[in-house]
Design a protein around this motif. Structure first.
Motif, PDB file in Angstrom:
ATOM      1  N   SER A 286      29.087  43.441  47.503  1.00 33.01           N
ATOM      2  CA  SER A 286      29.762  42.346  46.808  1.00 33.01           C
ATOM      3  C   SER A 286      30.029  42.679  45.346  1.00 33.01           C
ATOM      4  N   VAL A 287      29.335  43.701  44.825  1.00 31.11           N
ATOM      5  CA  VAL A 287      29.568  44.088  43.425  1.00 31.11           C
ATOM      6  C   VAL A 287      30.976  44.626  43.240  1.00 31.11           C
ATOM      7  N   LEU A 288      31.672  44.952  44.343  1.00 29.36           N
ATOM      8  CA  LEU A 288      33.034  45.482  44.270  1.00 29.36           C
ATOM      9  C   LEU A 288      34.081  44.416  44.573  1.00 29.36           C
ATOM     10  N   ASP A 289      33.651  43.186  44.754  1.00 27.91           N
ATOM     11  CA  ASP A 289      34.610  42.114  45.032  1.00 27.91           C
ATOM     12  C   ASP A 289      35.584  41.937  43.870  1.00 27.91           C
ATOM     13  N   PRO A 290      36.771  41.382  44.146  1.00 27.19           N
ATOM     14  CA  PRO A 290      37.718  41.117  43.040  1.00 27.19           C
ATOM     15  C   PRO A 290      37.101  40.307  41.910  1.00 27.19           C
ATOM     16  N   VAL A 291      36.197  39.377  42.276  1.00 28.06           N
ATOM     17  CA  VAL A 291      35.419  38.646  41.264  1.00 28.06           C
ATOM     18  C   VAL A 291      33.946  38.799  41.662  1.00 28.06           C
ATOM     19  N   PRO A 292      33.250  39.786  41.143  1.00 26.57           N
ATOM     20  CA  PRO A 292      31.866  40.035  41.562  1.00 26.57           C
ATOM     21  C   PRO A 292      30.967  38.835  41.256  1.00 26.57           C
ATOM     22  N   PRO A 293      30.201  38.368  42.240  1.00 26.79           N
ATOM     23  CA  PRO A 293      29.363  37.174  42.028  1.00 26.79           C
ATOM     24  C   PRO A 293      28.235  37.366  41.018  1.00 26.79           C
ATOM     25  N   ASP A 294      27.702  38.578  40.874  1.00 26.85           N
ATOM     26  CA  ASP A 294      26.576  38.809  39.959  1.00 26.85           C
ATOM     27  C   ASP A 294      27.024  39.145  38.541  1.00 26.85           C
ATOM     28  N   SER A 295      28.346  39.202  38.319  1.00 25.72           N
ATOM     29  CA  SER A 295      28.840  39.506  36.978  1.00 25.72           C
ATOM     30  C   SER A 295      29.009  38.206  36.183  1.00 25.72           C
TER      31      SER A 295
END
Length: 341
Positions: A286-295
């Protein structure tokens, strides 16, 4: 001092003879002991001197001299009773008294001594184990040297060649933006704070990309991420933290606001570091998602994600660094401030 110079009659003139005095060595001339033979004269207990037939030889005839010689050197003229040969061959050993004549060894005694001189099985085993450990240690040292030093040397050379080739192709117009095959270089990553300049290639294959000292773009299958020129999306990159060039070794030192620049054939894309995730599972894609949740990002934008292994020298977890694009600059306008400062 006259008592030290006994007078004697001259053999030819009958006059008393007195040896001349050497004033420089007079203190060294002491009376010799009685019976001492020196210079052809023998001094008796009464102080009278006599002259034996041979100077410096024992008194007596030829038989006496031979007897004295046998006493000093043995019958065969050698030391140790057998011409100075090896006493051990005749039974002589450390337990025999000095100067004793050895006896020949029997076969049983010779074999017993030979067996006693051989190392025991325990000694042989310990030596073999020691040699195995030494060999293993040398091999381990060579392997560590290869991993920590030689892989970096080779990867840096390969990455430098790829970067030079990429810039030459851009200057000559041989490469055009678009789709890239796995392992093909298409951009250059700059991290000024860490003094990192490394090519970016398509794909994250170890042999084709990462082990050559390059950074890989997540651009295949389920892990496909956006390119830098996309209007929105997340540009995901992977790189080694240790060995093989280790371009991402110190990304943990980045602070919010530090520049991350991607250079392509036509443009510079400037990002500012936004946040870091020190530890996460390798399966956390998920760190590579268009909008990463942990960022810290809350909506769509133009982002960059750097991923590497952690802790150092392991691949147990992943470290993530995120950045947000703040400038898109055509190459025709020159380098951005982040690369000029």
């Amino acid at each position: 001092m006259t008592a030290l110079r006994p007078e004697r009659e001259d053999l030819y003139g009958g006059e008393p003879f007195e040896p001349p005095i050497d004033e420089e060595t007079v203190a060294l001339r002491v009376p010799p002991p009685p019976g001492f033979v020196f210079g052809g004269e023998s001094i008796s207990a009464s102080g009278a001197s006599t002259a034996p037939p041979l100077t410096g030889t024992p008194a007596g005839g030829r038989a006496a001299r031979r007897k004295a010689a046998r006493g000093r050197h043995g019958r065969h003229g050698g030391h140790g009773g057998h011409g100075g040969g090896d006493r051990g061959a005749y039974g002589g050993g450390p337990e025999d008294p000095p100067g004793s004549v050895g006896r020949p060894l029997s076969r049983v005694e010779a074999r017993r001594r030979a067996r006693a001189s051989r190392p025991s099985a325990a000694v042989v085993f310990s030596r073999a184990v020691g040699e195995v450990f030494i060999t293993a240690g040398v091999l381990m040292l060579l392997f560590v040297t290869y991993q920590l030093w030689w892989t970096n040397v080779r990867a840096h050379a390969q990455a430098d060649r790829e970067a030079s080739s990429l810039q030459d192709d851009w200057a000559s117009g041989k490469r055009n933006p678009g789709a890239f095959s796995p392992g093909q270089g298409f951009a250059i990553l700059h991290i000024p704070k860490l003094d990192v300049v490394v090519p970016i290639a398509e794909g994250i294959d170890s042999k084709k990309v990462l082990d050559k000292g390059m950074v890989g773009h997540y651009g295949e299958d389920a892990l496909k991420t956006a390119m830098p020129d996309a209007k929105t999306g997340n540009f995901g990159l992977a790189g080694h933290r240790n060995t093989h060039g280790e371009p991402f070794r110190y990304i943990n030192r980045l602070q919010p606001g530090d520049s991350i620049v991607v250079e392509t054939q036509d443009e510079y894309f400037v990002y500012k570091m936004a946040s870091i995730l020190p530890v996460t599972s390798p399966s956390n894609v998920s760190v590579l998602d268009p909008v990463p949740p942990d960022s810290t990002f809350t909506g769509p934008g133009r982002y960059i994600t750097l991923t590497t292994c952690t802790p150092e020298f392991t691949s147990k977890y992943r470290m993530i660094v995120w950045g947000k694009m703040v400038e898109e600059r055509p190459r025709s306008k020159g380098k951005p401030d982040a690369l000029v400062e």
